[in-house]
Enzyme design. Structure first.
Site, PDB file in Angstrom:
ATOM      1  N   LYS A  79       0.852  -1.185   0.000  1.00 28.16           N
ATOM      2  CA  LYS A  79       0.000   0.000   0.000  1.00 28.16           C
ATOM      3  C   LYS A  79       0.890   1.237   0.000  1.00 28.16           C
ATOM      4  O   LYS A  79       1.895   1.287   0.719  1.00 28.16           O
ATOM      5  CB  LYS A  79      -0.870  -0.056   1.259  1.00 28.16           C
ATOM      6  CG  LYS A  79      -1.982   0.969   1.373  1.00 28.16           C
ATOM      7  CD  LYS A  79      -2.824   0.636   2.604  1.00 28.16           C
ATOM      8  CE  LYS A  79      -4.035   1.561   2.752  1.00 28.16           C
ATOM      9  NZ  LYS A  79      -4.911   1.125   3.867  1.00 28.16           N
ATOM     10  N   SER A 155      -9.421   0.657   2.909  1.00 29.58           N
ATOM     11  CA  SER A 155      -8.661   1.522   2.024  1.00 29.58           C
ATOM     12  C   SER A 155      -7.500   0.826   1.330  1.00 29.58           C
ATOM     13  O   SER A 155      -6.847   1.398   0.459  1.00 29.58           O
ATOM     14  CB  SER A 155      -8.129   2.724   2.808  1.00 29.58           C
ATOM     15  OG  SER A 155      -7.236   2.314   3.825  1.00 29.58           O
ATOM     16  N   SER A 179      -9.470  -1.940   7.041  1.00 32.18           N
ATOM     17  CA  SER A 179      -8.951  -1.748   5.689  1.00 32.18           C
ATOM     18  C   SER A 179      -8.081  -2.873   5.153  1.00 32.18           C
ATOM     19  O   SER A 179      -7.658  -2.818   4.001  1.00 32.18           O
ATOM     20  CB  SER A 179      -8.178  -0.425   5.606  1.00 32.18           C
ATOM     21  OG  SER A 179      -9.066   0.662   5.717  1.00 32.18           O
TER      22      SER A 179
END
Length: 464
Positions: A79, A155, A179
């Site tokens: 990420k 996310s 997330s």
């Protein structure tokens, strides 16, 4: 079998045996990214030169007879809130693109590469991690590889879509309110949110310091355990991870669920969802022989308090950016942060007081059971751009409510494995949370592994 269909454990074993070169595993991953990521939208930065150099070093070490790490030659990606040396740490934002390049990799990236893994780059995410959908205003959505018209979840959307698409067998995400578990559920993956403070957050861009967790997503439980084990250990650069010794879990997977007391979360976790969410939990429970129902007391208030702490801590972190560059935020993120800045301090104090009570109450529950099963998301992946969803006959906003089952758990930092469950005839999966007491990642991964071994949970590569 193509290298892009292999799990991390299979790649590492093949590289160690000399039947697969690390440069070929990385090259196959880079080729698949080049062929399909324009449609998927998982990556924001592909570091091909770095990755091939690292893979060549792994192959050279093997040829020289040097010992290889347990993840030798395994491609992974992170990420884009993890620092990667030489590029700005975007955290899904427009504003951070003006930051200087990171001087050093994030701690967990360093630990994975020390074990022989090869980082391919940074992955798409919701802006500043304040998102459950995987849709980014600046970089576009990270799509669900099993149906590109649907959300990957957020996310850590790119972290989910990259593994489900077969670009990498392993990725890292962050989990503040769900997330890791939401993308794992929507994209059909295994995901691990460790105990708060278990894995170092050093050199990662924060969201909510008192709630942020980092962890892996993969297509097998063994891969989760393998990655988790090499990332463990104290880190003086993260005060929350400074003193806890490593406790390897991979050797314990073979113990399975035998002898464990497993319960089903009722009350709040048996409401507000679509039938497929509860059917997935029931299927896992039946396979494990679990029929006891327990209730996490006041879980709905835990979610409300998590919302309050999230928005106020997030607002405090971004206050200067909100003052200087309000127009460069995603308006939906900006407005929630501004609202958080206006919440009275007394409300925040009350939320933290309730948090301490809830943590104690749930700890008491875990004195009577080892594992609790609950839905990971209230439904399968919504369509891209979908604003509202039907949940239990009620129309709710998608962005705020995909994490309604995950928030009460991360609120008190418990370890959770998300496991993917598929229904015949359905293109999209849905996940189940395997929740354990603090510091017992071994238990949640043993149960997740048992469900995988029984064929209840599986994480196939999407056919793009």
């Amino acid at each position: 079998m193509s290298a892009t269909d292999m799990t991390a454990s299979e790649i590492a074993a093949a590289v160690a045996a000399g039947s697969l070169r690390a440069v070929d595993a990385v090259g196959a991953a880079l080729d698949r990214i080049a062929a399909h990521d324009e449609d998927v939208g998982a990556f924001t930065d592909v570091l091909a030169e770095r990755a091939l150099a690292r893979a060549s070093a792994v192959d050279a070490a093997r040829m020289a007879g040097k010992p290889l790490g347990p993840l030798a030659g395994v491609p992974f990606a992170v990420k884009n809130l993890f620092d990667l040396q030489g590029i700005p740490t975007l955290a899904g934002s427009r504003i951070n693109r003006d930051d200087p390049p990171a001087a050093r990799d994030a701690a967990l990236v360093e630990r994975l590469e020390a074990a022989g893994a090869v980082c391919l780059g940074g992955l798409n995410m919701g802006e500043y991690a304040y998102d459950f959908t995987g849709e980014n205003l600046h970089d576009g959505p990270s799509c669900n590889p099993h149906d590109l018209g649907h959300m990957s979840g957020g996310s850590s959307g790119g972290s989910g879509s990259a593994v489900a698409a077969g670009f990498v067998p392993l990725s890292l995400g962050s989990d503040t309110n769900g997330s890791i578990r939401v993308p794992a559920s929507l994209c059909g993956l295994f995901g691990l949110k460790p105990t708060f403070g278990r894995l170092s957050r050093a050199r990662s861009f924060p969201f909510v310091a008192s709630l942020d967790h980092l962890g892996p997503l993969a297509r097998s439980v063994a891969d989760l355990a393998l990655a988790y084990d090499v990332m463990q250990g104290p880190d003086p650069d993260d005060p929350h991870c400074a003193g806890r010794p490593a406790e390897p879990v991979l050797p314990r997977l073979a113990e399975g669920a035998e002898g464990l007391t497993i319960a089903i979360a009722g009350g709040y976790f048996a409401e507000h969802g679509e039938p497929e969410a509860f059917a997935a939990v029931a299927r896992c429970a039946a396979a494990l022989g679990a029929d006891r129902v327990v209730e996490l007391p006041e879980a709905h208030r835990a979610r409300a308090a998590a919302f309050l702490i999230t928005t106020t801590e997030g607002a405090a972190l971004h206050l200067e950016r909100l003052r200087r560059r309000p127009g460069d935020f995603d308006p939906a993120v900006r407005d929630r942060l501004i609202a958080g800045a206006m919440i009275p301090a007394s409300f925040v104090a009350q939320a933290h007081k309730f948090r301490r009570w809830f943590q104690g109450a749930v700890a008491e529950l875990f004195e009577t059971v080892d594992i609790v099963l609950a839905p990971a998301t209230p439904c399968r992946a919504p369509k891209l751009g979908q604003a509202v969803m039907s949940v239990g006959g009620e129309m709710l906003p998608v962005r705020a409510n995909l994490g309604l089952y995950t928030q009460p758990i991360s609120f008190i930092g418990l370890p959770v494995a998300a496991v993917p469950v598929w229904t015949a005839g359905e293109r999209l999966p849905i996940g189940v949370q395997v929740i354990g007491p603090a510091w017992r990642e071994d238990l949640v991964l043993r149960v997740a592994g048992a469900l995988e071994a029984m064929g209840i949970a599986a994480a196939p590569v999407a056919r793009l």
